[in-house]
Design an enzyme around this catalytic site. Sequence first.
Site, PDB file in Angstrom:
ATOM      1  N   HIS A   1       0.843  -1.189   0.000  1.00 52.03           N
ATOM      2  CA  HIS A   1       0.000   0.000   0.000  1.00 52.03           C
ATOM      3  C   HIS A   1       0.878   1.239   0.000  1.00 52.03           C
ATOM      4  O   HIS A   1       1.944   1.235   0.604  1.00 52.03           O
ATOM      5  CB  HIS A   1      -0.937   0.019   1.225  1.00 52.03           C
ATOM      6  CG  HIS A   1      -2.111   0.896   1.012  1.00 52.03           C
ATOM      7  ND1 HIS A   1      -2.088   2.238   1.295  1.00 52.03           N
ATOM      8  CD2 HIS A   1      -3.330   0.632   0.490  1.00 52.03           C
ATOM      9  CE1 HIS A   1      -3.253   2.764   0.973  1.00 52.03           C
ATOM     10  NE2 HIS A   1      -4.028   1.816   0.482  1.00 52.03           N
TER      11      HIS A   1
ATOM     12  N   ASP B   1      -8.008  -5.413  -0.710  1.00 47.94           N
ATOM     13  CA  ASP B   1      -8.413  -6.279  -1.828  1.00 47.94           C
ATOM     14  C   ASP B   1      -8.088  -7.749  -1.599  1.00 47.94           C
ATOM     15  O   ASP B   1      -8.658  -8.614  -2.256  1.00 47.94           O
ATOM     16  CB  ASP B   1      -7.726  -5.821  -3.126  1.00 47.94           C
ATOM     17  CG  ASP B   1      -8.234  -4.469  -3.555  1.00 47.94           C
ATOM     18  OD1 ASP B   1      -9.452  -4.308  -3.611  1.00 47.94           O
ATOM     19  OD2 ASP B   1      -7.412  -3.574  -3.797  1.00 47.94           O
TER      20      ASP B   1
END
Length: 372
Positions: free
Chosen positions: A257, A308
């Site tokens: 991320h 996700d």
Amino acid sequence: MTATKGLEGVIATQSSISSIIDDQLTYVGYRIDDLAENSSFEEVIYLLWNLKLPTESQLNELKEDLVKNMDVPEGVIDHLRSYDLSSVHPMAALRSVVSILGLYDEEADVVEKDANMRKAIRLQAKMSTVVAAFARIRQGKDPVKPKKDLGFAANFLYMLNGEEAEDIEIEAMNKALVLHADHELNASTFTARVCVATLSDMYSGVTAAIGALKGPLHGGANERVMKMLTEIGEEDNAIPYIKDALAKKEKIMGMGHRVYRKGDPRAKHLKKMSKELTKLTGQEKWYNMSVKIEDYIKKDKGLPANVDFYSASVYHSMGIEHDLFTPIFAVSRVSGWIAHILEQYDNNRLIRPRAEYIGPNTQEYVSIENRK
Ligand SMILES: CC(C)(COP(=O)(O)OP(=O)(O)OC[C@H]1O[C@@H](n2cnc3c(N)ncnc32)[C@H](O)[C@@H]1OP(=O)(O)O)[C@@H](O)C(=O)NCCC(=O)NCCS
């Protein structure tokens, strides 16, 4: 002037909607953990658009408005039917249909507060219908109309499957919608803000945002996580597959991320749901495989799982087709896009950064017959 690649660390706007501070995510100051455990998606929509939690009557009014606005014009359904949907990605269809919805909305170009709130409800409501209708038409079935007495998550699953979902599925869908609703200045939200900062309309902003969400480095990752898990097939293959992919310098989808370093606070909720749902459906291998991959990547690369990663096995165990994972993300995130679009309009200035020029120095123009 020096460019910052990917605008990393650049503070591009002020916002009161959501914050990521020390790896903690809040919507309007409310911790994501509390919202995930306690709130309905409709409550979160209200919170993001009004910057306060609704009273019971405000919430009921929003719920009613959403269901009332879920129907989409027949022309939009005819439009979907006119394509060979077997070769169309639902994110491409959603992007195009949201743009078409703007053509049916007489207020599309009225950039004014009350009209914007009405369009917000229409967009939020209709996107769920479009995704469900796409899936059904592709299967040769007719779209299903929403039911007045069902909430947002339950209605979405009902329109998708043609029958009311089990409580555990509704709870999982509601939680997934809450967790995906907003995320500070992520790529698609920034896209939406850049678009409407020209004083363009809400449909344009959301259409642009869907285009940004579609990419595999953003929302498109959840579909690719399931593709990877399917390719791996069995638990014992997980680590050799990942080692091979890393050796080939491939990115492992659902990992890493830009902002979070220790971990994505949304991932643990989806991980828990994945454990429960895969167990319930006798498909624990997807969860077990995912845990092995998460642990390995954390140890080897220091990268955390993002939102996700476990959403893939959650949706899969609910029987949802894999290419619908990203459209479901959009059905949730449109609430955040709209909140940011409203905020942008409220205190607007054109977003127009500069580029660090690295091309050739000034050159003399050469006429075409003298070019080599
Ligand atoms: C999310 C993401 C786009 C953030 O990208 P970013 O902040 O630009 O980070 P970078 O792509 O520059 O990655 C930094 C380093 O970590 C590595 N890395 C980051 N994510 C990785 C992943 N998922 N798998 C393997 N390596 C990864 C990069 O290869 C790079 O290594 P290097 O410095 O040795 O070249 C990136 O982590 C990624 O591509 N993840 C997979 C896609 C995904 O899940 N997207 C959904 C995000 S919610």
